[in-house]
Design a protein around this motif. Structure first.
Motif, PDB file in Angstrom:
ATOM      1  N   SER A  73       0.898  -1.241   0.019  1.00 57.25           N
ATOM      2  CA  SER A  73       0.048   0.051   0.001  1.00 57.25           C
ATOM      3  C   SER A  73       0.886   1.390   0.062  1.00 57.25           C
ATOM      4  O   SER A  73       1.816   1.411   0.680  1.00 57.25           O
ATOM      5  CB  SER A  73      -0.879  -0.003   1.233  1.00 57.25           C
ATOM      6  N   THR A  74       0.512   2.195  -0.605  1.00 57.26           N
ATOM      7  CA  THR A  74       1.128   3.428  -0.800  1.00 57.26           C
ATOM      8  C   THR A  74       1.013   4.175   0.504  1.00 57.26           C
ATOM      9  O   THR A  74       2.005   5.029   0.934  1.00 57.26           O
ATOM     10  CB  THR A  74       0.506   4.318  -2.020  1.00 57.26           C
ATOM     11  N   LEU A  75       0.062   3.887   1.402  1.00 63.15           N
ATOM     12  CA  LEU A  75      -0.063   4.345   2.577  1.00 63.15           C
ATOM     13  C   LEU A  75       1.142   4.012   3.540  1.00 63.15           C
ATOM     14  O   LEU A  75       1.347   5.017   4.473  1.00 63.15           O
ATOM     15  CB  LEU A  75      -1.507   4.032   3.250  1.00 63.15           C
ATOM     16  N   ARG A  76       1.865   2.871   3.285  1.00 66.10           N
ATOM     17  CA  ARG A  76       2.884   2.497   4.150  1.00 66.10           C
ATOM     18  C   ARG A  76       4.318   3.134   3.877  1.00 66.10           C
ATOM     19  O   ARG A  76       5.224   2.625   4.586  1.00 66.10           O
ATOM     20  CB  ARG A  76       2.774   1.152   4.248  1.00 66.10           C
ATOM     21  N   ARG A  77       4.291   3.855   2.600  1.00 67.75           N
ATOM     22  CA  ARG A  77       5.590   4.259   2.362  1.00 67.75           C
ATOM     23  C   ARG A  77       5.899   5.735   2.485  1.00 67.75           C
ATOM     24  O   ARG A  77       5.614   6.479   1.553  1.00 67.75           O
ATOM     25  CB  ARG A  77       5.469   3.969   0.612  1.00 67.75           C
TER      26      ARG A  77
END
Length: 200
Positions: free
Chosen positions: A164-168
């Motif tokens: 997920s891009t939320l974790r980067r």
């Protein structure tokens, strides 16, 4: 359910110090601002997000954003508390260095978060926090080991996909390469195009 998203952002000149080995002060500041603006834009475009509040004392960001809360000083958690004080109802604290964030990834996480009084999303290595949510009052505990601290405080660790891009988020040079592979927002892309980073 509609959420208010609080995004704390350090003054760009003081941010991203762990990139000092690969970027000079002006480039670090430009990258920090670009990442913040791309993060805010993605959050504002997310279904279920009613409002985004940015907490900062950075003059350029204040001029570029419609809703800003003054950072009182005292560090990241103090800035977040200043934003939280302006919110009634479901709230999400989102870090401002998620330049690859896609609205659908944030929307999916908020849908999961809505099932819990308090929840959080861990960063890619599982030790930090990129999103902290509450249907009731939350106490931010950002800093080293924040994922464990938030979990100990009663926040549920959300099962968000590793990709997920939320974790980067971006802290070190290798993180820049990781978000670039995902595809970053336009402002971040423009900065990186003129100041390529050697991830070492």
């Amino acid at each position: 359910m509609e959420w208010v998203v609080v995004v704390p952002v350090k003054p760009a000149a003081a941010g991203k110090t762990r990139l000092a080995g690969v970027l000079g002060p002006a480039d670090r500041a430009a990258l920090a601002r670009a990442m913040a603006l791309d993060t805010v834009e993605a959050a504002a475009a997310t279904p279920g997000v009613a409002r985004v509040l940015v907490v900062t004392s950075d003059d350029e960001l204040r001029a570029a954003l419609p809703v800003v809360v003054d950072d009182p000083g005292g560090g990241l958690n103090a800035a977040i508390r200043a934003g939280l004080a302006q919110v009634v109802g479901p709230v999400a604290v989102l870090l401002g260095d998620l330049p690859a964030l896609r609205p659908q990834d944030l929307a999916s996480a908020l849908l999961l978060a809505g099932r819990h009084a308090r929840a959080f999303v861990a960063d890619a290595d599982g030790t930090g926090t990129t999103l902290l949510t509450g249907l009731v009052a939350v106490t931010p505990r950002f800093g080293a080991g924040s994922a464990d601290l938030h979990e100990a405080a009663g926040h549920v660790r959300l099962d968000v996909a590793a990709g997920s891009t939320l974790r980067r988020d971006v802290d070190v040079p290798a993180d820049i390469a990781a978000v670039a592979r995902l595809g970053v927002g336009p402002r971040t892309a423009a900065v990186l195009s003129r100041t390529p980073v050697d991830e070492g």
